[in-house]
Scaffold this active site. Sequence first.
Site, mmCIF file in Angstrom:
data_model
loop_
_atom_site.group_PDB
_atom_site.id
_atom_site.type_symbol
_atom_site.label_atom_id
_atom_site.label_comp_id
_atom_site.label_asym_id
_atom_site.label_seq_id
_atom_site.Cartn_x
_atom_site.Cartn_y
_atom_site.Cartn_z
ATOM 1 N N ALA A 242 0.767 -1.321 -0.116
ATOM 2 C CA ALA A 242 0.045 -0.027 0.127
ATOM 3 C C ALA A 242 0.951 1.353 0.078
ATOM 4 C CB ALA A 242 -0.991 0.095 1.249
ATOM 5 N N LYS B 202 13.597 4.030 1.488
ATOM 6 C CA LYS B 202 13.209 3.772 0.219
ATOM 7 C C LYS B 202 12.291 4.970 -0.671
ATOM 8 C CE LYS B 202 9.992 0.461 -2.013
ATOM 9 N NZ LYS B 202 9.298 -0.897 -1.873
ATOM 10 N N LEU C 165 2.707 -1.298 4.017
ATOM 11 C CA LEU C 165 3.124 -0.119 3.264
ATOM 12 C C LEU C 165 4.346 -0.434 2.318
ATOM 13 C CD1 LEU C 165 2.941 2.467 6.090
ATOM 14 C CD2 LEU C 165 1.608 2.130 3.988
ATOM 15 N N CYS C 166 4.211 -0.039 1.126
ATOM 16 C CA CYS C 166 5.102 -0.377 0.017
ATOM 17 C C CYS C 166 6.674 0.215 0.644
ATOM 18 C CB CYS C 166 4.917 0.391 -1.177
ATOM 19 S SG CYS C 166 6.082 0.564 -2.326
ATOM 20 N N PHE C 167 6.543 1.314 1.282
ATOM 21 C CA PHE C 167 7.857 1.882 1.662
ATOM 22 C C PHE C 167 8.559 1.148 2.790
ATOM 23 C CE2 PHE C 167 6.295 5.179 -0.892
ATOM 24 C CZ PHE C 167 7.413 5.591 -1.959
#
Lengths: 128, 267
Positions: free
Chosen positions: B83, B167, B151-153
């Site tokens: 996300a 990131k 979360l993607c990060f």
Amino acid sequence: MKFAKSHEWIRVEGDAAPGAVATIGVSAYAVEALTDLVFMQLPAVGAPVTAGEPFGEIESVKAVSDLYAPCSGEVVEVHTELPDNLDLLGSDPYGKGWIIKIKLADPSQLDALMDQAAYDASVSDGSH
Amino acid sequence: MSIPEKASVLTVWEDAPACGATNMAADEVLAEEAAACGGMMVRLYTWSRPTLSMGGFQKLAEAESLAREAEIDLVRRPSGGGAILHGTDQTYAAAVARQHPLASTPQLLYDAVHTALVDVLCAMGLEAAMVSADFGRDGGSGESAPDGPLLCFDRRAMGDVVVGPHKVLGSAQRRLSGSVLQHGSLLLRQCDQAGPASTRPGLAELGPDTSVVLLPADTLVRRWLEALAASLGMTCEFAGPFLVDGRGERVAERAERFRSAAWLGRR
């Protein structure tokens, strides 16, 4: 065994007659290209599948990809243990890595698919 | 509305902020047009409200909880990955036809887009790099599974762009029958919308640590895409907004699916 351009394989058990059962999976080339597989969503037994249309989805670290039915028919068996054992797709893509079995509606659709040699040529020359 | 016929042109569209469903629908139309023209297109966009976009197979519950607490919108992407909290990022969608060389494997398009950004950030003096292949062998790639960190990060995968340990760019794809659609988010500055637990430093926060004067965001993004085009032997053509009248009906039709409870709750 026959292959679709979209990298699924199909193998008919016995004679390729209407109602024959065929097993479907994805090629070793496709599994390697997708790299680390993390999730898979499969259809239910009894679901209809249509040639060239998606029947499931697979997610790798980088991508979500549709799985396309090489032929039309009805799902008669689903490899339900596969989503929890995705390594099988890489270690034995044409055996224990099978995905679904369908009852073929129109065996003549097999004629439009590639044999192993044609498929290998298509992936080696980049025409996939 | 024009579709470039020459595969040597990287067409870049830039849209005004839109809602999540409209953005996802527009990206699907972009993918269809890339398939039709046989080339590569990029759409740059932002969001009309802070939005959490979740990956195609992430479970709804955790994302929905975060979005509700933060009072932000929620949308499910067709692409994979984790996300992303949108609001202070530059979001892009890159679409290439399946016959395009970059579409043959997921890593090729991923690396092309990310390498171009690393080059631009390094030219600015930032110590940017891509996460190496060794990371996955250490077990890190498992963090990118749908049930990994929300979360993607907070995830790492080979090719992610990092500045130090942080990131700043992550991408994920949807591989369609006629094209490949790659979504990505460049974190320009930290987003405080969802509280400290979800706050990650962006380029604006990382620059001062290294005495770097950052370019304005729009200049940075333009240089990034020009670098991408140059690396591919293409010319970069900025074509204005993608969301124009000629595409409105198609985008509106697809947006309904992205608004539906069935799509949002598919897992």
